[in-house]
Every structure is written in structure tokens, then in C-alpha cells.
Design a protein around this motif. Structure first.
Motif, mmCIF file in Angstrom:
data_model
loop_
_atom_site.group_PDB
_atom_site.id
_atom_site.type_symbol
_atom_site.label_atom_id
_atom_site.label_comp_id
_atom_site.label_asym_id
_atom_site.label_seq_id
_atom_site.Cartn_x
_atom_site.Cartn_y
_atom_site.Cartn_z
ATOM 1 N N ASP A 1 -5.064 3.409 -7.577
ATOM 2 C CA ASP A 1 -6.513 3.296 -7.764
ATOM 3 C C ASP A 1 -7.135 3.656 -6.417
ATOM 4 O O ASP A 1 -6.975 2.924 -5.432
ATOM 5 C CB ASP A 1 -6.868 1.870 -8.164
ATOM 6 C CG ASP A 1 -8.351 1.642 -8.327
ATOM 7 O OD1 ASP A 1 -9.165 2.254 -7.591
ATOM 8 O OD2 ASP A 1 -8.730 0.829 -9.183
ATOM 9 N N ALA B 1 -10.224 3.753 -5.402
ATOM 10 C CA ALA B 1 -11.330 2.908 -4.939
ATOM 11 C C ALA B 1 -10.817 1.743 -4.102
ATOM 12 O O ALA B 1 -11.430 1.363 -3.105
ATOM 13 C CB ALA B 1 -12.143 2.397 -6.122
ATOM 14 N N THR B 2 -9.684 1.173 -4.508
ATOM 15 C CA THR B 2 -9.132 0.022 -3.795
ATOM 16 C C THR B 2 -7.935 0.384 -2.917
ATOM 17 O O THR B 2 -7.456 -0.455 -2.156
ATOM 18 C CB THR B 2 -8.694 -1.076 -4.782
ATOM 19 O OG1 THR B 2 -7.652 -0.550 -5.620
ATOM 20 C CG2 THR B 2 -9.866 -1.556 -5.627
ATOM 21 N N GLN B 3 -7.436 1.632 -3.053
ATOM 22 C CA GLN B 3 -6.243 2.089 -2.325
ATOM 23 C C GLN B 3 -5.027 1.235 -2.629
ATOM 24 O O GLN B 3 -4.171 1.025 -1.780
ATOM 25 C CB GLN B 3 -6.506 2.119 -0.812
ATOM 26 C CG GLN B 3 -7.454 3.204 -0.381
ATOM 27 C CD GLN B 3 -6.844 4.589 -0.522
ATOM 28 O OE1 GLN B 3 -5.762 4.853 -0.028
ATOM 29 N NE2 GLN B 3 -7.529 5.468 -1.219
ATOM 30 N N THR B 4 -4.948 0.728 -3.866
ATOM 31 C CA THR B 4 -3.809 -0.099 -4.253
ATOM 32 C C THR B 4 -3.156 0.476 -5.505
ATOM 33 O O THR B 4 -3.822 1.110 -6.332
ATOM 34 C CB THR B 4 -4.228 -1.552 -4.533
ATOM 35 O OG1 THR B 4 -5.223 -1.562 -5.548
ATOM 36 C CG2 THR B 4 -4.770 -2.224 -3.279
ATOM 37 N N ARG C 1 0.868 -1.179 0.000
ATOM 38 C CA ARG C 1 0.000 0.000 0.000
ATOM 39 C C ARG C 1 0.903 1.226 0.000
ATOM 40 O O ARG C 1 1.956 1.232 0.630
ATOM 41 C CB ARG C 1 -0.888 -0.006 1.233
ATOM 42 C CG ARG C 1 -1.948 -1.098 1.149
ATOM 43 C CD ARG C 1 -2.850 -1.037 2.335
ATOM 44 N NE ARG C 1 -3.510 0.255 2.368
ATOM 45 C CZ ARG C 1 -4.813 0.423 2.518
ATOM 46 N NH1 ARG C 1 -5.576 -0.614 2.650
ATOM 47 N NH2 ARG C 1 -5.338 1.614 2.550
ATOM 48 N N HIS D 1 -10.785 9.178 -9.181
ATOM 49 C CA HIS D 1 -10.577 7.735 -9.253
ATOM 50 C C HIS D 1 -9.116 7.313 -9.076
ATOM 51 O O HIS D 1 -8.855 6.170 -8.713
ATOM 52 C CB HIS D 1 -11.084 7.173 -10.589
ATOM 53 C CG HIS D 1 -12.556 7.336 -10.754
ATOM 54 N ND1 HIS D 1 -13.476 6.521 -10.147
ATOM 55 C CD2 HIS D 1 -13.270 8.253 -11.447
ATOM 56 C CE1 HIS D 1 -14.689 6.907 -10.460
ATOM 57 N NE2 HIS D 1 -14.595 7.961 -11.247
ATOM 58 N N THR E 1 -1.776 0.714 -9.214
ATOM 59 C CA THR E 1 -1.912 0.132 -10.542
ATOM 60 C C THR E 1 -0.527 -0.259 -11.031
ATOM 61 O O THR E 1 -0.351 -1.293 -11.659
ATOM 62 C CB THR E 1 -2.558 1.145 -11.507
ATOM 63 O OG1 THR E 1 -3.823 1.523 -10.964
ATOM 64 C CG2 THR E 1 -2.728 0.578 -12.893
#
Length: 148
Positions: free
Chosen positions: A90, A92-95, A5, A70, A97
Motif C-alpha cells: 500500500d 499511501a502507508t508504505q506497508t 517495511r 495506490h 498488504t
């Protein structure tokens, strides 16, 4: 090995392999140097076994959010002189790309979203590097150099 993360000013660790690190552990290696030309390998290398590689400790120093909310760019430097990274996140997922890591890029100090590319700036002692990453995966890179 999944990507870490990448948040705010929280340090994280990444295998110190120059190139684009993808969430599935593959790395598209980077060849060259910022004072010359960089090119990204056409094929990814498989993930390295976790016990066979050390880690770079990286320190985020800025975050820029895309106007649509986004995505974000997070960039900064590492524990060793010359290291720099830029991550496309990203939200939305906090991960990530992808995470771009380069031992000779210097600290990334800014990033911006443009219609067809991502632009970023890294800063060395003598030169400022202006990076352009296109929006394919993995991105191709263009670099311009100016006096710092």
C-alpha cells in the motif's frame, strides 16, 4: 509480529514460513510445491512467538507500481537457494498488504497488475513459473510452468 517495511533494494527479514504473511502476524500457510499444485490453507495460523522462530533474509530486486498509484508489487529472492517472495504494498502507508514467501519459488523477477489478478514470474535453473494471484485476501494461487 508486524510485517517489515519492504522498500527498493533494502533487505528485510521475515519468518521463513511458506505462505501469505498478513500485517497482524497471521500466516495462511502454503502446501505443495511449484512443480505440482499449491494450495493456501483455509485458516490462518496464529503469529509465532518472536523468540521461537528464525528469520529469512530477503532481497527485493524489482518494483512495479499500479497505474492508479495506490499499490506496488515488490519481489525478489532470499539468502538461501530457492527462496522467493512477492509483496503487495500500500503506497499511501508504505506497508505491505501481504507478503508471499516460498522457500521453493525461486527468485521473483517480475510482477504485473491485471484487472482481476496479479501476475508474477519466478525463475529457476530449469523452469520459469508463471503465478496468478487473485485479488481476495488471502489470494488463491495458480501456477504454470515453462522452460527457462
Amino acid at each position: 509480529m508486524p510485517l517489515p517495511r519492504v522498500l527498493g533494494a533494502t533487505e528485510f527479514r521475515l519468518p521463513p514460513v511458506d505462505g501469505f504473511h498478513l500485517p497482524d502476524g497471521r500466516v495462511f500457510a502454503l502446501h505443495g510445491c511449484p512443480d505440482g499444485d499449491f494450495r493456501v490453507a483455509a485458516q490462518a495460523s496464529p503469529p509465532a512467538p518472536a523468540d521461537d522462530i528464525g528469520f529469512a533474509t530477503l532481497y527485493p530486486s524489482f518494483e512495479t507500481r499500479h497505474p492508479d498509484g495506490h499499490e506496488a508489487l515488490v519481489g525478489g529472492d532470499g539468502a538461501w537457494e530457492g527462496e522467493g517472495f512477492l509483496a503487495l504494498i500500500d503506497l499511501a502507508t508504505q506497508t505491505p498488504t501481504w507478503i508471499f514467501y516460498c522457500a521453493t519459488a525461486e527468485i521473483f523477477i517480475s510482477g504485473a497488475f491485471e484487472p482481476h489478478c496479479i501476475r508474477a514470474v519466478s525463475l529457476g535453473d530449469i523452469h520459469r513459473y508463471h503465478w496468478s494471484f487473485d485479488r481476495v485476501s488471502p489470494p488463491t494461487i495458480r501456477i504454470e510452468r515453462s522452460r527457462a
